[in-house]
Every structure is written in structure tokens, then in C-alpha cells.
Enzyme design. Structure first.
Site, PDB file in Angstrom:
ATOM      1  N   ASN A 267     -12.489   9.929  -8.933  1.00 43.10           N
ATOM      2  CA  ASN A 267     -11.707  10.308 -10.106  1.00 43.10           C
ATOM      3  C   ASN A 267     -12.463   9.939 -11.392  1.00 43.10           C
ATOM      4  O   ASN A 267     -12.607   8.763 -11.713  1.00 43.10           O
ATOM      5  CB  ASN A 267     -10.363   9.558 -10.023  1.00 43.10           C
ATOM      6  CG  ASN A 267      -9.460   9.838 -11.194  1.00 43.10           C
ATOM      7  OD1 ASN A 267      -9.919  10.217 -12.265  1.00 43.10           O
ATOM      8  ND2 ASN A 267      -8.174   9.618 -10.995  1.00 43.10           N
TER       9      ASN A 267
ATOM     10  N   GLY B  63     -11.655  10.102 -14.472  1.00 41.34           N
ATOM     11  CA  GLY B  63     -10.810   9.394 -15.444  1.00 41.34           C
ATOM     12  C   GLY B  63     -10.820   7.893 -15.171  1.00 41.34           C
ATOM     13  O   GLY B  63     -10.934   7.068 -16.082  1.00 41.34           O
TER      14      GLY B  63
ATOM     15  N   GLU C 113      -8.849   5.765   6.275  1.00 43.22           N
ATOM     16  CA  GLU C 113      -7.405   5.806   6.541  1.00 43.22           C
ATOM     17  C   GLU C 113      -6.737   4.553   6.010  1.00 43.22           C
ATOM     18  O   GLU C 113      -7.168   3.442   6.318  1.00 43.22           O
ATOM     19  CB  GLU C 113      -7.167   5.926   8.046  1.00 43.22           C
ATOM     20  CG  GLU C 113      -7.116   7.371   8.463  1.00 43.22           C
ATOM     21  CD  GLU C 113      -6.306   7.539   9.731  1.00 43.22           C
ATOM     22  OE1 GLU C 113      -5.071   7.405   9.659  1.00 43.22           O
ATOM     23  OE2 GLU C 113      -6.942   7.757  10.765  1.00 43.22           O
TER      24      GLU C 113
ATOM     25  N   ASP D 103      -5.755  -0.191  -4.622  1.00 41.78           N
ATOM     26  CA  ASP D 103      -4.633   0.529  -4.024  1.00 41.78           C
ATOM     27  C   ASP D 103      -3.397   0.203  -4.853  1.00 41.78           C
ATOM     28  O   ASP D 103      -3.208  -0.952  -5.253  1.00 41.78           O
ATOM     29  CB  ASP D 103      -4.438   0.110  -2.566  1.00 41.78           C
ATOM     30  CG  ASP D 103      -3.552   1.107  -1.821  1.00 41.78           C
ATOM     31  OD1 ASP D 103      -3.699   2.318  -2.032  1.00 41.78           O
ATOM     32  OD2 ASP D 103      -2.675   0.666  -1.041  1.00 41.78           O
ATOM     33  N   SER D 104      -2.581   1.212  -5.131  1.00 36.98           N
ATOM     34  CA  SER D 104      -1.438   1.034  -6.023  1.00 36.98           C
ATOM     35  C   SER D 104      -0.215   1.715  -5.467  1.00 36.98           C
ATOM     36  O   SER D 104      -0.308   2.560  -4.571  1.00 36.98           O
ATOM     37  CB  SER D 104      -1.696   1.680  -7.387  1.00 36.98           C
ATOM     38  OG  SER D 104      -2.890   1.283  -7.936  1.00 36.98           O
TER      39      SER D 104
ATOM     40  N   PHE E 283       1.121  10.923 -14.115  1.00 32.87           N
ATOM     41  CA  PHE E 283       1.224  11.507 -12.775  1.00 32.87           C
ATOM     42  C   PHE E 283       2.233  10.703 -11.969  1.00 32.87           C
ATOM     43  O   PHE E 283       2.823   9.732 -12.468  1.00 32.87           O
ATOM     44  CB  PHE E 283      -0.154  11.495 -12.085  1.00 32.87           C
ATOM     45  CG  PHE E 283      -0.616  10.104 -11.717  1.00 32.87           C
ATOM     46  CD1 PHE E 283      -1.110   9.245 -12.684  1.00 32.87           C
ATOM     47  CD2 PHE E 283      -0.531   9.638 -10.407  1.00 32.87           C
ATOM     48  CE1 PHE E 283      -1.528   7.956 -12.357  1.00 32.87           C
ATOM     49  CE2 PHE E 283      -0.946   8.354 -10.067  1.00 32.87           C
ATOM     50  CZ  PHE E 283      -1.442   7.510 -11.046  1.00 32.87           C
TER      51      PHE E 283
ATOM     52  N   TYR F 173       4.990   8.782 -10.304  1.00 36.07           N
ATOM     53  CA  TYR F 173       6.348   8.371 -10.675  1.00 36.07           C
ATOM     54  C   TYR F 173       6.498   8.105 -12.181  1.00 36.07           C
ATOM     55  O   TYR F 173       7.544   7.610 -12.615  1.00 36.07           O
ATOM     56  CB  TYR F 173       6.741   7.115  -9.883  1.00 36.07           C
ATOM     57  CG  TYR F 173       6.723   7.338  -8.379  1.00 36.07           C
ATOM     58  CD1 TYR F 173       7.827   7.879  -7.723  1.00 36.07           C
ATOM     59  CD2 TYR F 173       5.585   7.045  -7.617  1.00 36.07           C
ATOM     60  CE1 TYR F 173       7.803   8.107  -6.348  1.00 36.07           C
ATOM     61  CE2 TYR F 173       5.548   7.280  -6.246  1.00 36.07           C
ATOM     62  CZ  TYR F 173       6.657   7.804  -5.624  1.00 36.07           C
ATOM     63  OH  TYR F 173       6.621   8.030  -4.265  1.00 36.07           O
ATOM     64  N   ASP F 174       5.480   8.436 -12.989  1.00 34.25           N
ATOM     65  CA  ASP F 174       5.547   8.172 -14.433  1.00 34.25           C
ATOM     66  C   ASP F 174       6.803   8.754 -15.110  1.00 34.25           C
ATOM     67  O   ASP F 174       7.362   8.104 -15.999  1.00 34.25           O
ATOM     68  CB  ASP F 174       4.297   8.712 -15.147  1.00 34.25           C
ATOM     69  CG  ASP F 174       3.086   7.816 -14.955  1.00 34.25           C
ATOM     70  OD1 ASP F 174       3.260   6.657 -14.519  1.00 34.25           O
ATOM     71  OD2 ASP F 174       1.956   8.268 -15.219  1.00 34.25           O
TER      72      ASP F 174
ATOM     73  N   HIS G 114      -0.205  -1.559 -14.640  1.00 38.80           N
ATOM     74  CA  HIS G 114      -0.628  -2.363 -13.495  1.00 38.80           C
ATOM     75  C   HIS G 114      -2.134  -2.227 -13.257  1.00 38.80           C
ATOM     76  O   HIS G 114      -2.846  -3.189 -13.035  1.00 38.80           O
ATOM     77  CB  HIS G 114       0.166  -1.919 -12.268  1.00 38.80           C
ATOM     78  CG  HIS G 114       0.229  -0.418 -12.088  1.00 38.80           C
ATOM     79  ND1 HIS G 114       0.542   0.442 -13.117  1.00 38.80           N
ATOM     80  CD2 HIS G 114      -0.023   0.379 -11.019  1.00 38.80           C
ATOM     81  CE1 HIS G 114       0.495   1.683 -12.681  1.00 38.80           C
ATOM     82  NE2 HIS G 114       0.159   1.680 -11.408  1.00 38.80           N
TER      83      HIS G 114
HETATM   84  P1  IMP Z   1      -3.338   5.085  -5.773  1.00 39.78           P
HETATM   85  O1  IMP Z   1      -3.495   3.975  -4.770  1.00 39.78           O
HETATM   86  O2  IMP Z   1      -3.777   4.684  -7.173  1.00 39.78           O
HETATM   87  O3  IMP Z   1      -3.949   6.367  -5.304  1.00 39.78           O
HETATM   88  O4  IMP Z   1      -1.748   5.350  -5.895  1.00 39.78           O
HETATM   89  C1  IMP Z   1      -0.960   5.755  -4.792  1.00 39.78           C
HETATM   90  C2  IMP Z   1       0.321   6.438  -5.265  1.00 39.78           C
HETATM   91  O5  IMP Z   1       1.137   5.488  -5.992  1.00 39.78           O
HETATM   92  C3  IMP Z   1       0.099   7.591  -6.224  1.00 39.78           C
HETATM   93  O6  IMP Z   1      -0.134   8.792  -5.527  1.00 39.78           O
HETATM   94  C4  IMP Z   1       1.437   7.614  -6.988  1.00 39.78           C
HETATM   95  O7  IMP Z   1       2.443   8.261  -6.216  1.00 39.78           O
HETATM   96  C5  IMP Z   1       1.802   6.140  -7.079  1.00 39.78           C
HETATM   97  N1  IMP Z   1       1.260   5.561  -8.328  1.00 39.78           N
HETATM   98  C6  IMP Z   1       0.265   4.639  -8.430  1.00 39.78           C
HETATM   99  N2  IMP Z   1       0.001   4.351  -9.722  1.00 39.78           N
HETATM  100  C7  IMP Z   1       0.843   5.114 -10.438  1.00 39.78           C
HETATM  101  C8  IMP Z   1       1.037   5.269 -11.845  1.00 39.78           C
HETATM  102  O8  IMP Z   1       0.362   4.659 -12.706  1.00 39.78           O
HETATM  103  N3  IMP Z   1       2.006   6.139 -12.213  1.00 39.78           N
HETATM  104  C9  IMP Z   1       2.764   6.838 -11.330  1.00 39.78           C
HETATM  105  N4  IMP Z   1       2.600   6.745 -10.024  1.00 39.78           N
HETATM  106  C10 IMP Z   1       1.650   5.892  -9.566  1.00 39.78           C
END
Ligand code: IMP
Length: 195
Positions: free
Chosen positions: A9, A11, A41, A70-71, A150, A152-153, A178
Site C-alpha cells: 500500500n 499510502g 495466511e 495487523d489492525s 475506509f 469502519y471509518d 491507532h
Molecule cells: P489491516 O490489518 O490494517 O489490513 O486491517 C484489517 C481490517 O480492519 C480492515 O480491512 C478494516 O476492516 C479494519 N480497519 C483497520 N484499520 C482501520 C481504520 O483505520 N479504519 C477503518 N477500518 C479499519
């Protein structure tokens, strides 16, 4: 010093590179490091496990130090779901997932929630992991609102604000998110190590 950030990504790369400005550390994307895209995975039960799985796979593939994150969103009334399943909790689009979440909470009073990011740093493929955690607490709105960002914002209102992340816009979000908190901690740690 070069560190691979386990993402394609652009960005995210630009955002993280700005935290390492003037540090002598350059952040490489998977594409810059010329690693064939690895499908790692995310089988862990926690953000930390998934971040380490990704970091370990890319450290093995590149031979370079790696940062991986991971988020996700934790909703208190749902036992911290969707959590690690945030991207795939309900099939379909982000809008479908937001609609499903609003429906689930329609009769529930406690709308508290938090976004969490865990970053794993590995100096090499055999190294002990270092973890950095960023959290932003807030509430789930009763309707989706706003256009930026994007996931859940459009339904998440961070504490201290009256609008959703999608209404507040990227400048505000990038200061308190976060992800920004966790990457700032990682940058502080690595900049110190570097000097
Ligand atoms: P990732 O691990 O950053 O790819 O996040 C996994 C998923 O968590 C994303 O596809 C979103 O559904 C949700 N998510 C993580 N960070 C955000 C955020 O900053 N805003 C909204 N949704 C988030």
C-alpha cells in the site's frame, strides 16, 4: 539502514516514511525489496500473532529487518468482535460490514469500541519480536456517515469528537489513529537504536 514494511500500500509507505524522516532509516515496500508477493495466511487469534506471522515470512524472504502490522475494530458489547476478523467478518463490502454491525448493535446500549494496531518488528528471521500497540477508543454511531477513509471509518466516532473518522477526514485521523500511534512508537524505538 533499510527496513521492509510488509505492505504494498503506497499510502502506508508514504505515511510511515514521513515518521522516519532524517533518521537514516529507509522504509521499503515489498515491491521496493523485490520480494515476490507472499500470501501470508492470517491464522492467528490475536493481532500480535498475525503481525508476527507476516513479519517472520517477509524476514525469511528478504533477509532484511521487517515491520508488519495487523489492525482491526473491537466492539465491547460483541466480546471484542470483529477483532482479527475485521476485514472478513461479514462477506461483501465495507458498507455491508458496517450495516451488519449497526444492525447487531441496534438494541444494545453499550456502543463502546476501539481500533487497535499491533506492529511486529523483527531484526532478522530468527530474532525475538518487538511489539508496538496503538489504540483509539470511541463509540459506534447509530448510522454510517462521511466519505473519507475506509473500513469502519463511517461508523466510528473517536472519543473527544462528535463526528465519525470518515467525516473528520484524513488529517485529523492520521494524527490520532491507532496506526499512527503504533508506528510513532516503532519509529521512536528504531530511531533510538540507530543512534
Ligand atoms: P489491516 O490489518 O490494517 O489490513 O486491517 C484489517 C481490517 O480492519 C480492515 O480491512 C478494516 O476492516 C479494519 N480497519 C483497520 N484499520 C482501520 C481504520 O483505520 N479504519 C477503518 N477500518 C479499519
Amino acid at each position: 539502514m533499510e527496513i521492509v514494511l510488509a505492505t504494498t500500500n503506497p499510502g502506508k509507505i508514504a505515511e510511515v516514511n514521513s515518521l522516519f524522516k532524517d533518521s537514516g532509516i529507509s522504509i521499503l515496500s515489498i515491491n521496493d525489496a523485490k520480494v515476490p508477493a507472499l500470501e501470508v495466511e492470517e491464522t492467528g487469534d490475536t493481532f500480535a500473532e498475525n503481525a508476527e506471522l507476516k513479519a517472520r515470512a517477509f524476514a525469511v524472504a528478504t533477509g532484511l529487518p521487517v515491520l508488519a502490522d495487523d489492525s482491526g475494530l473491537e466492539v465491547t458489547a460483541l466480546g471484542n468482535q470483529p477483532g482479527v476478523k475485521s476485514a472478513r467478518w461479514v462477506s461483501g463490502s465495507d458498507t455491508d460490514r458496517n450495516t451488519a454491525l449497526l444492525e447487531k448493535l441496534s438494541t444494545i446500549k453499550d456502543r463502546s469500541a476501539r481500533f487497535k494496531t499491533v506492529i511486529c518488528y523483527l531484526e532478522n528471521a530468527d530474532a525475538e519480536p518487538h511489539f508496538f500497540v496503538g489504540t483509539v477508543s470511541g463509540t459506534i454511531n447509530t448510522v454510517a456517515s462521511g466519505k473519507t477513509g475506509f473500513g469502519y471509518d463511517p461508523i466510528f466516532i473517536p472519543d473527544g469528537h462528535t463526528q465519525t473518522f470518515a467525516e473528520l477526514g484524513m488529517d485529523v485521523k492520521n494524527k490520532l489513529s491507532h496506526r499512527a500511534q503504533a508506528f510513532t512508537q516503532a519509529a521512536t524505538f528504531l530511531n533510538k537504536r540507530q543512534n
